[in-house]
Design a protein around this motif. Structure first.
Motif, mmCIF file in Angstrom:
data_model
loop_
_atom_site.group_PDB
_atom_site.id
_atom_site.type_symbol
_atom_site.label_atom_id
_atom_site.label_comp_id
_atom_site.label_asym_id
_atom_site.label_seq_id
_atom_site.Cartn_x
_atom_site.Cartn_y
_atom_site.Cartn_z
ATOM 1 N N TYR A 28 -8.567 9.582 0.007
ATOM 2 C CA TYR A 28 -9.594 9.067 -0.896
ATOM 3 C C TYR A 28 -9.593 9.847 -2.203
ATOM 4 N N ASN A 86 -5.925 -0.196 -2.083
ATOM 5 C CA ASN A 86 -5.427 0.873 -2.945
ATOM 6 C C ASN A 86 -4.122 1.397 -2.367
ATOM 7 N N SER A 133 -10.326 4.164 -3.201
ATOM 8 C CA SER A 133 -10.559 2.756 -2.898
ATOM 9 C C SER A 133 -11.064 2.026 -4.142
ATOM 10 N N LYS A 157 0.802 -1.221 0.000
ATOM 11 C CA LYS A 157 0.000 0.000 0.000
ATOM 12 C C LYS A 157 0.835 1.271 0.000
ATOM 13 N N SER A 217 -8.403 -0.959 2.655
ATOM 14 C CA SER A 217 -8.863 -0.919 1.262
ATOM 15 C C SER A 217 -7.656 -1.201 0.361
#
Ligand code: TXA
Ligand code: MG
Length: 356
Positions: free
Chosen positions: A247, A160, A166, A71, A158
Motif C-alpha cells: 500500500y 493498482n 490503491s 497488476k 484493487s
C-alpha cells in the motif's frame, strides 16, 4: 470506521466519456457493454465503496490471468470474488458457517470480505491454489449494476500495480494502467477510501486478516464473540495485503509523532529534500516554507480514510522526495489507517538506515 449506507448523490459513470447520472439511472447500455467485455474474458475497472477494483470473470481462468499480468502481482496471491448478493454465496463457498450468514446479513453490501471454504467451481487461479476463497458484496451502485448485468462473480483486486497505492478515483486507475484495462467505469471518488475488512471464518474461529472499512467492534457485536487479531503465519504467505511493505506511495514515507515532525522536516530540508508533511493537527502549526509543503488531513478517522490515498496520489504526482506523516491516533477507529500507514512506511524505514 463505521458503516454507512449508499450515498444517493449523483454519480458519474464513464466509458471513454463522462456521463453524470443518478444511481437510479445508471446507463444500461454502458453497463451491458462492460458485462459483455467481462464475458469475453477482458478486464473492467469499476468503483466500489472502498477502492476501485480491476475485475474479470471469476469463473474464467484465462480472464483472471489478465489481472495478474496487468497488476504485476504473483499469481499465487488470491483474489476476492465480488458477488451481487449473499444468496450467491453457496455457489462459491461450501460448509458455510452460521457466522458467515450473520455477517452477510448485517454488513452486505458493504466493506467486509469473508474467507470461506471454496466450492469446487472456484478456479485455482482465483484462490492461488488454496482451499479458501474471499467473497464480498460491494456497496456501490455501479458495482451492483455491473454484477447484476454480468450475473456471475467478478474477481477483483484493487486496480493498482502490485504493492502500490490503491486507486480511489477512475483517474488513478487511468494514470497507472489505463492502456491495459478493457474499460474503466467512473463512479466518482470512493466514499470509504480504504480497502475492505477481511475476516476468515475457517476452523470455527473468526480471524481478522486485514483491518479495513468495517470496524472490528461492529463484527464482534454481531457475532457476539471476540475476533482473533493475530495474523497466523499461514495466512501471511499468500495475502499480499499482509506483506510488511505494501500500500505504498512512490514517494518514501515516514511517520512521526506531532512534536517530532517539524524537527525531522527541517533536518531533511537541510539535506536538500523537498518534503510533504501530512498533518492532522491545526493547519497553522505547519506553515509552508522553503522545501516543506503541508497537506492537512481531517481529524475524523472516516474522513481521513476517504482522503488518504487521494492525497498520497497527489503528492506522488508533485515529485516530493519524502512524505512525513503525523502519527494518527491509535484508537480502534484508526486501526485500518494505522495498518496502511505502517505498511507504506516499511520500505522507507530500510532506506533511512543510510540517513540516520
Ligand atoms: O476493498 C477491497 O477489498 C478491494 C475492492 C476492490 O473490493 N479489493 C482489494 O483486493 O483490496 P486486493 O486483492 O487488493 O486485496 C485483497 C486481499 C489480498 O491481500 C489477498 O491476498 C487477500 O485479500 N485474500 C484474497 N483471498 C484470500 C484468501 N482466500 N485467503 C486469504 N487472503 C485472501
Ligand atoms: Mg490491493
Amino acid at each position: 470506521m463505521s458503516r454507512r449506507r449508499n450515498c444517493d448523490k449523483p454519480i458519474e459513470c464513464r466509458i471513454n466519456k463522462i456521463l453524470s447520472v443518478s444511481p437510479h439511472t445508471i446507463p444500461d447500455d454502458e453497463i451491458q457493454a462492460a458485462a459483455a467485455l467481462l464475458r469475453a474474458g477482458k478486464t473492467v475497472a469499476f468503483p466500489t465503496e472502498t477502492v476501485y477494483g480491476l475485475g474479470a470473470d471469476a469463473s474464467n481462468p484465462f480472464a483472471v490471468q489478465n489481472i495478474f499480468e496487468i497488476k504485476g502481482r504473483p499469481n499465487y496471491h488470491p483474489l476476492i470474488v465480488h458477488i451481487a448478493a449473499a444468496s450467491q454465496l453457496s455457489a462459491w463457498a461450501q460448509n458455510i458457517p452460521d457466522a458467515a450468514w450473520q455477517l452477510a446479513a448485517a454488513f452486505w453490501p458493504g466493506p467486509l470480505t469473508l474467507i470461506l471454504q471454496r466450492s469446487s467451481q472456484v478456479p485455482n487461479e482465483v484462490t492461488g491454489g488454496q482451499d479458501t476463497v474471499g467473497l464480498r458484496v460491494p456497496d456501490h451502485p455501479v458495482a451492483t449494476a455491473l454484477l447484476r448485468a454480468f450475473g456471475g462473480g467478478i474477481a477483483a483486486p484493487s486496480a493498482n500495480r502490485f504493492g502500490q497505492l490503491s486507486p480511489t478515483t477512475a483517474q488513478h486507475v487511468h494514470d497507472k494502467m489505463g492502456s491495459k484495462v478493457g474499460m474503466i467505469l467512473d463512479g466518482g471518488p470512493c466514499r470509504i477510501g480504504v480497502e475492505s475488512t477481511i475476516v476468515s471464518l475457517m476452523h470455527g474461529q473468526a480471524v481478522l486478516l486485514r483491518p479495513g472499512g468495517l470496524s472490528v467492534e461492529a463484527i464482534e457485536d454481531t457475532l457476539n464473540e471476540k475476533i482473533l487479531l493475530a495474523q497466523p503465519a499461514a495466512f501471511k504467505v499468500r495475502a499480499s495485503g499482509m506483506l510488511d511493505s505494501h500500500y505504498a506511495p512512490a514517494t518514501p514515507i515516514e511517520i512521526h509523532p506531532a512534536d517530532e515532525l517539524w524537527h525531522r522536516a527541517h533536518q531533511l530540508v537541510e539535506l536538500g529534500y523537498k518534503v510533504a508533511v501530512l498533518n492532522l493537527s491545526d493547519v497553522n502549526k505547519y506553515v509552508d516554507s522553503g522545501g516543506i509543503t503541508s497537506f492537512q488531513l481531517p481529524q475524523l478517522a472516516d474522513e481521513y480514510g476517504r482522503e488518504l490515498y487521494a492525497t498520497l496520489h497527489r503528492i506522488d504526482h508533485a515529485s516530493f522526495d519524502r512524505i512525513l506523516a503525523e502519527a494518527p491516533p491509535t484508537t480502534q477507529e484508526w486501526l485500518a489507517i494505522n495498518d496502511r500507514m505502517q505498511r507504506a512506511a516499511q520500505g522507507t524505514a530500510n532506506k533511512n538506515k543510510f540517513l540516520s
